[in-house]
Design an enzyme around this catalytic site. Structure first.
Site, short mmCIF file in Angstrom:
data_model
loop_
_atom_site.label_atom_id
_atom_site.label_comp_id
_atom_site.label_asym_id
_atom_site.label_seq_id
_atom_site.Cartn_x
_atom_site.Cartn_y
_atom_site.Cartn_z
N HIS A 83 13.41 -4.15 32.63
CA HIS A 83 13.70 -3.92 34.06
C HIS A 83 13.19 -2.56 34.55
CE1 HIS A 83 15.80 -3.43 37.84
NE2 HIS A 83 16.55 -2.48 37.32
N HIS A 108 15.96 5.23 35.64
CA HIS A 108 16.92 5.11 36.73
C HIS A 108 18.26 4.50 36.37
CE1 HIS A 108 15.58 0.88 37.34
NE2 HIS A 108 16.72 0.73 37.95
N GLU A 141 23.90 5.42 34.25
CA GLU A 141 24.92 4.42 34.54
C GLU A 141 25.20 3.50 33.34
OE1 GLU A 141 26.75 4.21 37.15
OE2 GLU A 141 27.64 2.22 36.99
N ASP A 142 24.15 3.12 32.64
CA ASP A 142 24.32 2.05 31.65
C ASP A 142 24.29 2.49 30.20
OD1 ASP A 142 24.51 0.16 33.59
OD2 ASP A 142 22.40 -0.39 33.57
N ASP A 168 13.50 -1.13 42.71
CA ASP A 168 14.59 -1.67 41.89
C ASP A 168 15.08 -2.98 42.50
OD1 ASP A 168 16.76 -1.62 39.98
OD2 ASP A 168 18.06 -0.84 41.57
N ASP A 182 -0.32 -20.70 66.49
CA ASP A 182 -1.12 -19.79 65.67
C ASP A 182 -0.53 -19.62 64.28
OD1 ASP A 182 0.93 -18.74 67.03
OD2 ASP A 182 -0.12 -16.98 67.78
MN MN Z 1 18.05 -1.04 38.21
#
Ligand code: MN
Length: 712
Positions: free
Chosen positions: A48, A72, A76-77, A139, A259
């Site tokens: 990711h 990024h 957090e993870d 992201d 169109d």
């Molecule tokens: Mn992410």
């Protein structure tokens, strides 16, 4: 999964000076930190951030931004920390990764209030460095590309948020390609049936008109070539979502769309753009109302191009965009097209952002608005309004361009020029003519704001203004004015109370009392007294406990005696209203009753309603009239008139009132029998003498049997 060297090569291709060691280090660090974490798809989690980084290389972003994309999700993870990232990659990258961590939890929210608050946080994080937004958009794009792995019940919310916030935000940043892909992915989830239907029809059409696009391309290019113009002509089908929007907007079916194809003509310079336009308009019939020149007036997201539609080759309606290669790059990449590359080593991130970008300017203004907006929900609504709505371009008399959302009024324009201009606006001229300030502005209007320094924004403007900036400023000005009124009333009340003890109110005593009562400032204390949320007695006690113990004090005669609060009418400088059941007029004796939070209600001394309030004597305030004889303010009273039942009675009463300058505000039948009707009027008069005159004239009228003032 992309290999490490592939990513580095991609960056080096457009930025030979890129810091390859940085990219390598970020790649390895993020891969190790995410370890064997998996995504919903079963892929390694690291795929990711790597894909997000790859998206940013397509936008040709600088090495620091690409490194941030790799990192990024680490704070957090994983067990990574800001301190560790600072140490390894420097504080510039650390700060960006932290910004992204802060907005990570913003995803997947359900309530409107939550969404609004999150949007505010997003913009605050972006305020430091716009690259946070670029990584966030990439992201989101990758998460949308892989949304099929997300449980179906969550897809809707993510897609809706993408459609409502991220896609328009990308568009507003001028990143057309990003916006179109986000819209397409969200469209498939939000309107699956419509999306499938439109794609199917497009395929049918393609099968029937084999290579129509290619033929038109050739015809256009040949015609331009015969005029010696070198141009790159490319055609494409309109995007399914754009077709859907048009069908919705015009309530038409797919077959009625005229169109479906759009063509882009890319040339060398601006002069050639206009030559192309000339050739095309003189060869094919132009469709009226479709010509737009965004080269002379760029959109607020920096977009520049000429748009026109002609009934072109093969009798097809053909939509054309004519632009230079440079304009095309800005249209595709927007804010990301502005150079972020550092000139020398590790520069200051913020300083490298391009100050000339109008998209960036818009972002800055939107962020500034955060500091004055009242509540995040309203802020979100208005930002959405600005994101979605078409713009109108208006000009000041000196030729300055003010871009506003469609539906904007001269009030919005005034605030668009400057908050001070908005706050002192009293009227406007549009194209040289005086017009109401509620007029909706049109493209190209020249607007002159008429100002008066003594003006303050009327609360009613809130219903006229549409931009967030104007509404927030009006609300703030209204609140400030109201606060000033309450502070003034509070000052009168304290002054009066102290005078009973033969004392004078000074700024020193107010300051002492404010501190003692825990009020942030003397003005806050005065406003709280005026609002009735802080008791006068409590303030006296804070100034001098002995005085409070002495009770109400005797009215000292002459100088220093009680100083009744001056009443200058409902539109004076105090928060005053008149008793709704009876009104009050200058010339009669009155008393004020303080209602916490509502200011002072003025009653005539004879009003029966006062008896019910007499248990609450502390709320009574001594007041006196101080009405300017020159002013034409009228005051409301209630009168009861008994008149004979005959056609035209009411008309005659109204004529009498009108003849002597009294206003009838409301009429109500209170009793009706065979011969007489009793009516109750709210009448507006100048003063007591004027009221008596009206009553006398009414009593003389043959159809009137009685006319009298009522107090309840
Ligand atoms: Mn992410």
């Amino acid at each position: 999964m992309m290999r490490q060297y592939e990513l580095v090569e991609r960056v080096a291709r457009y930025n030979p000076k890129a810091d390859e060691a940085l990219l390598n280090k970020a790649y390895v660090y993020a891969m190790q930190k995410h370890g064997d974490q998996k995504r919903a798809s079963g892929d390694p989690y690291f795929s990711h951030p790597l894909e997000v980084a790859a998206i940013l290389t397509e936008l040709k972003l600088d090495d620091a931004t690409v490194a941030v994309a790799l990192l990024h999700d680490t704070i957090e993870d994983t067990d990574a920390t800001r301190a560790e990232i600072d140490q390894l990659f420097g504080p510039e990258i650390g700060k960006l990764v932290e910004g992204l961590t802060k907005i990570r939890r913003l995803d997947l929210v359900s309530t409107k209030a939550k969404q609004a608050e999150n949007f505010r946080k997003l913009l605050l994080a972006v305020a430091d460095d716009v690259r946070v937004l670029l990584v966030k958009l990439a992201d989101r794009l990758h998460n949308m590309r892989t949304i099929r792995y997300v449980p179906p019940d969550k897809r809707q919310a993510i897609a809706a948020e993408t459609m409502e916030i991220y896609a328009p935000l990308a568009g507003r940043m001028g990143m057309q390609g990003m916006r179109e892909e986000l819209e397409a992915l969200a469209f498939d989830i939000l309107e699956p049936n419509a999306a499938a239907m439109i794609k199917e029809r497009l395929e049918d059409l393609r099968a029937r008109n084999r290579d129509l696009i290619g033929q038109i391309e050739t015809d256009l290019a040949a015609r331009l070539d015969s005029h010696g113009i070198k141009a790159d002509v490319t055609g494409r089908e309109k995007r399914p979502y754009a077709i859907f929007q048009k069908m919705q907007r015009k309530s038409i079916s797919f077959e009625q769309l005229s169109d479906i194809y759009g063509f882009r003509v890319i040339v060398e310079d601006v002069a050639t753009c206009y030559r192309v336009l000339g050739v095309i308009h003189s060869t094919w019939a132009m469709v009226p109302g479709r010509f737009k020149d965004y080269i002379s007036t760029p959109k607020q997201n920096d977009y520049r191009s000429i748009h026109t539609t002609v009934v072109g080759p093969r009798r097809q309606r053909v939509e054309l965009q004519i632009r230079t290669a440079e304009m095309h790059r800005t249209a595709e990449y927007g804010i990301a097209a502005h150079a972020f590359y550092k000139e020398t080593g590790r520069g200051n991130g913020a300083a490298r952002q391009n100050g000339d970008s109008r998209a960036y300017e818009w972002l800055r203004r939107t962020i500034d608005l955060l500091s004055i907006a009242d509540n995040p929900e309203e802020f979100l609504e208005h930002t959405k309004l600005e994101l979605f709505h078409d713009q109108v371009f208006c000009f000041t008399p000196k030729g300055r361009l003010i871009a506003l959302p469609r539906g904007a009024t001269p009030i919005d324009f005034a605030y668009g020029v400057h908050t001070d201009v908005g706050n002192t606006c009293v009227g406007c001229k549009i194209n040289g003519h005086i017009k109401p300030i509620a007029t909706q502005l049109e493209n190209g209007d020249e607007v002159e704001i008429i100002r008066s320094e003594s003006q303050t924004p009327a609360p009613a403007w809130l219903t006229i203004a549409v931009t967030g900036k104007a509404r927030a400023a009006i609300r703030r000005a209204t609140r400030d004015a109201e606060r000033r009124q309450y502070a003034k009333l509070g000052h009168h009340m304290l002054d009066d109370a102290l005078a009973r003890h033969g004392k004078l109110l000074s700024s020193g005593t107010v300051r002492t009392a404010a501190a003692a009562l825990g009020q942030p400032s003397p003005d806050d204390l005065l406003a709280a007294v005026g609002r009735g949320t802080v008791d006068v007695k409590a303030v006296i006690g804070a100034i001098d406990p002995a005085l409070a113990a002495a009770g109400n004090g005797a009215a000292a005669p002459g100088e220093g005696g009680p100083k009744p609060v001056p009443i200058r009418g409902a539109f004076g400088d105090l928060p005053v209203r008149f008793a709704p059941e009876c009104g009050a007029v200058p010339g009669e004796r009155i008393v004020g009753v303080l209602t916490p939070g509502k200011g002072v209600t003025i009653y005539p001394l004879e009003a029966p309603a006062l008896a019910a309030l007499s248990g609450d004597r502390d709320r009574f305030i001594e007041v006196r009239w101080e009405v300017d004889r020159q002013s034409d303010e009228l005051f409301p009273v209630q009168i009861a008139v008994s008149a004979v039942n005959e056609p035209g009675s009411l008309g005659r009463i109204a004529t009498i009132a009108g003849d002597i300058g009294a206003n009838i505000d409301t009429v109500r039948m209170t009793r009706r029998d065979k011969d007489f009707t009793e009516m109750r009027f709210t009448l507006e008069v100048r003063d007591l003498r004027h009221l008596k005159e009206v009553l006398a004239r009414l009593s003389e009228c043959p159809v009137v049997s009685s006319a009298r003032r009522v107090l309840n």
